[in-house]
Design a protein around this motif. Structure first.
Motif, PDB file in Angstrom:
ATOM      1  N   SER A   4       0.800  -1.219   0.000  1.00 29.20           N
ATOM      2  CA  SER A   4       0.000   0.000   0.000  1.00 29.20           C
ATOM      3  C   SER A   4       0.833   1.269   0.000  1.00 29.20           C
ATOM      4  N   ARG A 241       3.264   8.124   7.493  1.00 29.81           N
ATOM      5  CA  ARG A 241       1.826   8.097   7.249  1.00 29.81           C
ATOM      6  C   ARG A 241       1.289   9.526   7.293  1.00 29.81           C
ATOM      7  N   ARG A 245      -2.537   7.829   4.245  1.00 32.01           N
ATOM      8  CA  ARG A 245      -1.725   7.314   3.142  1.00 32.01           C
ATOM      9  C   ARG A 245      -0.349   6.953   3.653  1.00 32.01           C
TER      10      ARG A 245
END
Length: 364
Positions: A4, A241, A245
């Motif tokens: 991710s 982070r 995101r």
């Protein structure tokens, strides 16, 4: 890299923390247009009036808008009490909420560090660096300089009660000093403050904001660094982070942790740098066994003695009067003077609790 995570880019330097140190680093490193510098700050912008009016520390400290609101564990030596541990939560870090007192260390302490083998940390080594940062109201002297970013001024308020305390200290043999920053703090006198014409001068105001127009300097706020990335024993970047995101950024040169005494240690430990046995207990794979990371933090305690006085003007008397508060606000609005420019402490007394240290000599 996790599935991710997004790649943010490659930089020459990544500075973690836009606090008192990080703002200076960002300014100096980005002065070379060939260097690409990324600054990551966990807090937000300093867009609140009380971060700029000196007396605003009263509203900023203990307010989650400007303070991370840390608390210590219960301290056995303090009767089991846990203490508040303020940390700035905006660009400028603690310099945005602190006491604004301009105070260097003792020359003997710096020389002792040099004696222990820390080359470049003696008093004669650090004094030119102190001077290069300053824009001091005393001008160009042996100990100060003008023209730097870090403005230092005289306090813009005075109280008769403090003048009397100063006189009493001198009667007890404490020498008067007009300047605590000449390498010997001993004496009684008024503190110099990091202010400019009645406004707080934080590290963000002095060093970071003037540099943000440089195309090679980038600031990101609201960032929580999750870990430093290693290839072998070499740091090559970090993962952070922001707004849900996960992002990775790479460093061609260095990753510089300037997230404070708490934040920098936390990031190191989350990254596997610290006491290996303790990290393993927390489920963190050790990268480098460093037992000292996270130990030996020392800070100063503050003990407040409260006295009732008479026949002398005090801030409490002024503040608890509607007329007095109005006059304070008017004085600040018209002249940038008066109690609204106050630092938490205005007068200092430094005296010896033990004989002087022997003179430190350079390490062989």
């Amino acid at each position: 890299m996790t599935a991710s995570a997004a790649i943010e880019g490659e930089f020459d330097y990544i500075v973690v923390g836009a606090g008192s140190a990080g703002c200076v680093l960002a300014n100096r490193l980005s002065a070379d247009p060939r260097r690409r510098v990324l600054v990551l700050e966990a807090g937000g912008r300093d867009d609140w009036i009380w971060l700029h009016i000196p007396v605003g520390y009263l509203f900023a400290i203990g307010n989650p808008r400007a303070d991370w609101m840390f608390k210590t564990e219960a301290e056995p030596g303090l009767g089991g009490r846990a203490l508040n541990y303020p940390r700035g939560k905006v660009i400028g870090g603690c310099s945005a909420i602190n006491a604004m007192i301009s105070m260097r260390g003792q020359a003997d302490d710096y020389d002792h560090w040099r004696q222990l083998g820390l080359s470049g940390w003696g008093w004669d080594d650090v004094l030119p660096l102190f001077k290069s940062l300053e824009d001091h109201f005393l001008g160009d002297t042996e100990f100060h300089a003008r023209g730097g970013e870090w403005r230092v001024e005289e306090p813009r308020v005075r109280w008769e009660v403090l003048d009397r305390i100063k006189a009493a200290a001198m009667e007890l043999g404490v020498p008067a000093t007009p300047d605590f920053n000449t390498g010997d703090n001993e004496g009684v006198g008024y503190f110099h403050v990091n202010q400019k014409r009645g406004f707080r001068v934080s590290a963000a105001r002095a060093f970071l904001k003037p540099a943000l127009g440089r195309p090679n300097l980038r600031l990101e706020t609201g960032v929580l660094v999750e870990k430093v990335l290693f290839e072998g024993n070499r740091c090559v970047g970090l993962r952070y982070r922001q707004e849900g995101r996960v992002v990775e950024a790479r460093a061609r040169g260095e990753v510089i942790l300037s997230a404070g005494a708490i934040g920098s240690v936390q990031i190191l430990q989350l990254s596997g740098v610290g006491p290996a046995d303790w990290l393993a207990e927390q489920g963190i794979t050790p990268v480098l066994d460093k037992p000292g990371v996270g130990r030996n933090l020392q800070d100063h305690l503050q003990q407040r003695a409260i006295y009732r006085v008479s026949h002398v003007k005090t801030l409490n008397e002024t503040y608890h009067s509607l007329v007095g508060r109005g006059l304070m606000a008017l004085d600040y609005a018209l002249r940038r003077r008066g109690p609204m420019t106050m630092a938490p402490s205005q007068l200092g007394i430094f005296t010896r609790s033990s004989p002087p240290m022997p003179s430190a000599s350079p390490a062989a």
